[in-house]
Design an enzyme around this catalytic site. Structure first.
Site, PDB file in Angstrom:
ATOM      1  N   ASP A  78       1.352   5.252   0.237  1.00 27.74           N
ATOM      2  CA  ASP A  78       0.640   6.306   0.953  1.00 27.74           C
ATOM      3  C   ASP A  78       0.169   7.402   0.005  1.00 27.74           C
ATOM      4  O   ASP A  78       0.534   7.434  -1.178  1.00 27.74           O
ATOM      5  CB  ASP A  78       1.549   6.914   2.025  1.00 27.74           C
ATOM      6  CG  ASP A  78       1.799   5.964   3.185  1.00 27.74           C
ATOM      7  OD1 ASP A  78       0.958   5.075   3.413  1.00 27.74           O
ATOM      8  OD2 ASP A  78       2.846   6.109   3.851  1.00 27.74           O
TER       9      ASP A  78
ATOM     10  N   ARG B  86       0.842  -1.191   0.000  1.00 29.53           N
ATOM     11  CA  ARG B  86       0.000   0.000   0.000  1.00 29.53           C
ATOM     12  C   ARG B  86       0.881   1.245   0.000  1.00 29.53           C
ATOM     13  O   ARG B  86       1.585   1.486   0.983  1.00 29.53           O
ATOM     14  CB  ARG B  86      -0.895   0.013   1.245  1.00 29.53           C
ATOM     15  CG  ARG B  86      -1.826  -1.179   1.367  1.00 29.53           C
ATOM     16  CD  ARG B  86      -2.630  -1.116   2.640  1.00 29.53           C
ATOM     17  NE  ARG B  86      -1.780  -1.215   3.820  1.00 29.53           N
ATOM     18  CZ  ARG B  86      -2.237  -1.185   5.081  1.00 29.53           C
ATOM     19  NH1 ARG B  86      -3.543  -1.023   5.295  1.00 29.53           N
ATOM     20  NH2 ARG B  86      -1.416  -1.301   6.100  1.00 29.53           N
TER      21      ARG B  86
ATOM     22  N   ARG C 250      10.391   6.947   3.736  1.00 27.26           N
ATOM     23  CA  ARG C 250      10.375   8.398   3.930  1.00 27.26           C
ATOM     24  C   ARG C 250      11.024   8.792   5.256  1.00 27.26           C
ATOM     25  O   ARG C 250      11.692   9.830   5.351  1.00 27.26           O
ATOM     26  CB  ARG C 250       8.947   8.918   3.851  1.00 27.26           C
ATOM     27  CG  ARG C 250       8.344   8.834   2.443  1.00 27.26           C
ATOM     28  CD  ARG C 250       6.848   9.070   2.466  1.00 27.26           C
ATOM     29  NE  ARG C 250       6.526  10.339   3.071  1.00 27.26           N
ATOM     30  CZ  ARG C 250       5.332  10.639   3.594  1.00 27.26           C
ATOM     31  NH1 ARG C 250       4.355   9.740   3.585  1.00 27.26           N
ATOM     32  NH2 ARG C 250       5.117  11.824   4.114  1.00 27.26           N
TER      33      ARG C 250
END
Length: 255
Positions: free
Chosen positions: A59, A57, A202
């Protein structure tokens, strides 16, 4: 008169997308997701309700150069015309690259053996990729960031880079590559692992940038890795610079 149901077969669909206008991959109530758009296009063209399960998934705002998802349906003839028809019902920022027949128990998420992400930073103002890269106006120390990145290769528990309040059962990941390189005016961080945690890449990028700008030392970075505490690491880098670049599967899955 009895109706004979046709056998359902499993397929992988290879997808690429610009995530700028979507609230991530996964379906969400009252928000537009990549999954919803893909399922609606597949269902329309294949004339059957299609539900897809993806390798992962992404973001909100994150892009994918290659993401695989699996779905089940009656046998289809995969050719250029079919791919063209599906893409004609998709917006310009989502593309179906291929559909592949796989074994009936193949799973897009659990059978992936490797994933590769790329984070892109523009060194200076660039009007042509401002929304596809993170723009910096000062150049960080790339050598220092690569020294720190090497520590990721010998570490396995990455809870310090995981989003808080997540339901994962383990924070163990095996990173096999983590490297910064400069390509013209773009600074690119490539990281490859067997799996990634939510927000992990990130968070790594943001923390490495702290090292590149002298805010964090190499020894402090090691302490962050050992802490298992997300609050000890740096702020997450913006989503629009992140790309899922590649997902790898065993060849035995493909028929």
């Amino acid at each position: 008169m009895s109706i004979v149901k046709k056998e359902l077969l499993r397929y992988f669909v290879e997808i690429a997308y610009n995530g700028k206008h979507y609230f991530g991959w996964q379906r969400q109530p009252n928000q537009m997701s990549v999954q919803q758009v893909v399922e609606e296009a597949l269902s329309l063209i294949l004339r059957s309700e299609i539900k897809v399960v993806a390798a992962g998934r992404t973001d909100t705002g994150v892009h994918a150069m290659q993401l695989f998802a699996h779905f089940d349906c009656e046998e289809i003839e995969v050719n250029e015309r079919l791919i063209f028809r599906i893409n004609s019902f998709l917006p310009q920022d989502i593309s179906i690259k291929n559909i592949l027949r796989v074994t009936d128990d193949a799973h897009a998420r659990f059978d992936a053996v490797q994933r590769e992400y790329e984070y892109r930073i523009s060194l200076g103002k660039n009007p042509f990729n401002f929304d596809l890269t993170y723009q910096l106006y000062n150049k960080p120390n790339i050598e220092a960031m690569n020294q720190a990145a090497k520590l990721l290769l010998v570490h396995t528990d990455f809870q310090c880079f995981s989003r808080s309040k997540t339901d994962v059962k383990t924070y163990i990941c095996k990173i096999v590559k983590a490297q910064w390189e400069e390509r013209d005016d773009i600074l690119v961080f490539t990281v490859i692992a067997d799996r990634f945690l939510r927000n992990m890449v990130r968070a790594i990028v943001g923390t490495l940038l702290d090292i590149g700008f002298g805010k964090t030392t190499l020894s402090e970075f090691q302490e962050i890795l050992n802490s298992q505490d997300r609050s000890e690491a740096g702020a997450s880098a913006p989503a629009h610079g992140l790309y899922l670049r590649r997902v790898v599967y065993p060849e035995s899955l493909f028929l």
